[in-house]
Scaffold this motif. Sequence first.
Motif, short mmCIF file in Angstrom:
data_model
loop_
_atom_site.label_atom_id
_atom_site.label_comp_id
_atom_site.label_asym_id
_atom_site.label_seq_id
_atom_site.Cartn_x
_atom_site.Cartn_y
_atom_site.Cartn_z
N SER A 147 0.83 -1.21 0.00
CA SER A 147 0.00 0.00 0.00
C SER A 147 0.86 1.26 0.00
O SER A 147 0.45 2.29 -0.51
CB SER A 147 -0.91 0.03 1.22
N HIS A 148 2.04 1.18 0.58
CA HIS A 148 2.93 2.34 0.64
C HIS A 148 3.74 2.50 -0.65
O HIS A 148 3.85 3.59 -1.17
CB HIS A 148 3.89 2.21 1.83
N LEU A 149 4.29 1.42 -1.11
CA LEU A 149 5.12 1.46 -2.31
C LEU A 149 4.28 1.06 -3.52
O LEU A 149 4.08 -0.11 -3.78
CB LEU A 149 6.34 0.53 -2.16
N LYS A 150 3.76 2.06 -4.20
CA LYS A 150 2.83 1.80 -5.31
C LYS A 150 3.53 1.19 -6.52
O LYS A 150 2.96 0.40 -7.24
CB LYS A 150 2.13 3.09 -5.74
N LYS A 151 4.78 1.63 -6.76
CA LYS A 151 5.52 1.06 -7.88
C LYS A 151 7.00 1.00 -7.52
O LYS A 151 7.49 1.78 -6.69
CB LYS A 151 5.31 1.87 -9.15
N THR A 194 9.86 3.92 -6.45
CA THR A 194 9.26 5.15 -5.93
C THR A 194 10.06 5.68 -4.73
O THR A 194 10.65 4.91 -3.99
CB THR A 194 7.79 4.95 -5.52
N THR A 195 10.09 6.98 -4.61
CA THR A 195 10.70 7.61 -3.44
C THR A 195 9.68 8.50 -2.73
O THR A 195 10.01 9.16 -1.76
CB THR A 195 11.93 8.45 -3.83
N MET A 196 8.46 8.49 -3.24
CA MET A 196 7.40 9.35 -2.70
C MET A 196 6.36 8.48 -1.97
O MET A 196 5.25 8.32 -2.42
CB MET A 196 6.72 10.13 -3.83
#
Length: 159
Positions: free
Chosen positions: A3-7, A10-12
């Motif tokens: 849920s946090h790392l969408k792809k 990513t760094t956002m």
Amino acid sequence: MRSHLKKKGTTMAVCLRSHNRPSMDITALSQEVSNTSPNKLTTEQYCAAHLATLCLAAEKEIRDAQGVGRLVNYAELPNILIEDIVPFHFLNQDAPLSADAAERIMKVNEKYSKGRTTKKAWKEDSEQKEATAWEEMKDASKLYLYPVYKRMEALRMNK
């Protein structure tokens, strides 16, 4: 974690906000688990370490609570609210949860928790998230999150 790392790459992500200035908890966990500083962790490792520190805080509190409070596995929601949490922790145990109250709990659980303005309906997506997690994410989860998850599950089962 998915849920946090969408792809990948990513760094956002919320779990990465403190990456440039990690907390003492993340620093200590990083040293303990990987024998390295947090700034040397991969994005996936840092996110897993961040989430693990939240779980470690919950584990500490439930251990210190002397029987007050309950751990709930996400997979048990919403039924655990109706069958156990509300009737036995918020109501007089002699008074069963009314059908109307149970219906309201189910209705509230139909909505996506972060969709207040969009009125987005909630839908189960755990299997899809598991299926789309990449290897680095799975490895980081096993290394940082699984040990505390396993301990919390044991505590939950021994309620």
